[in-house]
Design an enzyme around this catalytic site. Structure first.
Site, PDB file in Angstrom:
ATOM      1  N   LEU A  46      37.218  32.549   5.609  1.00  0.00           N
ATOM      2  CA  LEU A  46      36.078  32.950   6.435  1.00  0.00           C
ATOM      3  C   LEU A  46      36.581  33.862   7.545  1.00  0.00           C
ATOM      4  CD1 LEU A  46      34.356  29.448   6.825  1.00  0.00           C
ATOM      5  CD2 LEU A  46      34.253  31.048   4.911  1.00  0.00           C
ATOM      6  N   GLU A  47      36.063  35.071   7.576  1.00  0.00           N
ATOM      7  CA  GLU A  47      36.519  36.053   8.574  1.00  0.00           C
ATOM      8  C   GLU A  47      35.709  35.909   9.857  1.00  0.00           C
ATOM      9  OE1 GLU A  47      39.142  37.746   8.148  1.00  0.00           O
ATOM     10  OE2 GLU A  47      39.427  37.697   5.964  1.00  0.00           O
ATOM     11  N   LYS A  48      36.410  35.879  10.986  1.00  0.00           N
ATOM     12  CA  LYS A  48      35.721  35.652  12.267  1.00  0.00           C
ATOM     13  C   LYS A  48      35.149  36.928  12.869  1.00  0.00           C
ATOM     14  CE  LYS A  48      38.680  31.780  13.538  1.00  0.00           C
ATOM     15  NZ  LYS A  48      39.531  31.196  14.558  1.00  0.00           N
TER      16      LYS A  48
ATOM     17  N   SER B  11      40.195  33.442   9.306  1.00  0.00           N
ATOM     18  CA  SER B  11      41.110  34.554   9.610  1.00  0.00           C
ATOM     19  C   SER B  11      40.445  35.492  10.606  1.00  0.00           C
ATOM     20  CB  SER B  11      41.417  35.288   8.299  1.00  0.00           C
ATOM     21  OG  SER B  11      41.524  36.679   8.486  1.00  0.00           O
TER      22      SER B  11
END
Length: 209
Positions: free
Chosen positions: A84-86, A141
């Site tokens: 999951l990209e922040k 990430s």
């Protein structure tokens, strides 16, 4: 009284480079079969790996569906977990797309902020999905890779004031199959909607005081 249905848009990418079959689009098609429950209208789109198409398509999807949430899914050859990209980044786009094009300015939005965070707490979503005991590991990430994935994410975050998410999946079979990825996406997006609703509940309480 029946709750109004929520629109959720989920996108995957078409083929590029060595990814002649893009795991992200396969995973999104699996998710489409599973659905997101009766209260959600799920709309899925395959996005070509082209900067100019992304710049045109993302605002069009927001305008067409007025979604509660947009989730972009991309493949990462380096990923071994669902990631999951922040945040999305504005600058550093030097990689050529499928049309052998890259933005002259190497950025998404002229004079846009350096990076934009999703309003969804990805660590919280990670923890919640992990407790469900799926056979897929999930991590988070802060670097979506400065290629079409990151470019799409930033463009969408900019458009939506942070109401977007980005999920990286590993290539098919490394180690997960299409069904596992589809189920992981379903669980992740359901948790994201839940986290969104809770954070908005808090915002509304504050407004009414």
């Amino acid at each position: 009284m029946e709750q109004p249905r929520k629109a959720v848009v989920v996108t995957g990418f078409g083929p590029f480079g060595e990814h002649t079959v893009n795991a992200s689009w396969i995973a999104v098609q699996e998710l489409e079969k599973l659905g997101l429950g009766d209260s959600v209208d799920l709309h899925v789109y395959e996005i070509p790996v082209e900067y100019k198409t992304v710049q045109r398509l993302i605002p069009a999807l927001w305008e067409k569906h007025s979604p509660q949430l947009v989730v972009h899914v991309g493949v990462s050859g380096m990923a071994t977990a669902v990631t999951l990209e922040k945040c999305g980044h504005n600058k550093g786009y030097k990689g050529l797309d499928n049309c052998r094009f890259c933005p002259g300015s190497q950025c998404c939005v002229e004079d846009g902020p350096e990076s934009i965070d999703s309003i969804i707490d990805m660590d919280a979503v990670c923890k919640r999905v992990t407790t469900l005991g799926l056979d897929v590991s999930v991590t988070s990430s802060q670097d979506a890779g400065r290629y079409l994935c990151d470019f799409t994410y930033y463009t969408s975050l900019y458009q939506s004031h942070g109401r977007s998410a980005f999920v990286h999946v590993p290539p098919l079979g490394k180690p997960y199959n299409a069904d596992q990825l589809g189920r992981a996406l379903q669980a992740i997006i359901e948790e994201m909607l839940d986290v969104l609703e809770q954070s908005e509940g808090k915002i509304n309480c504050c407004k009414h005081r």
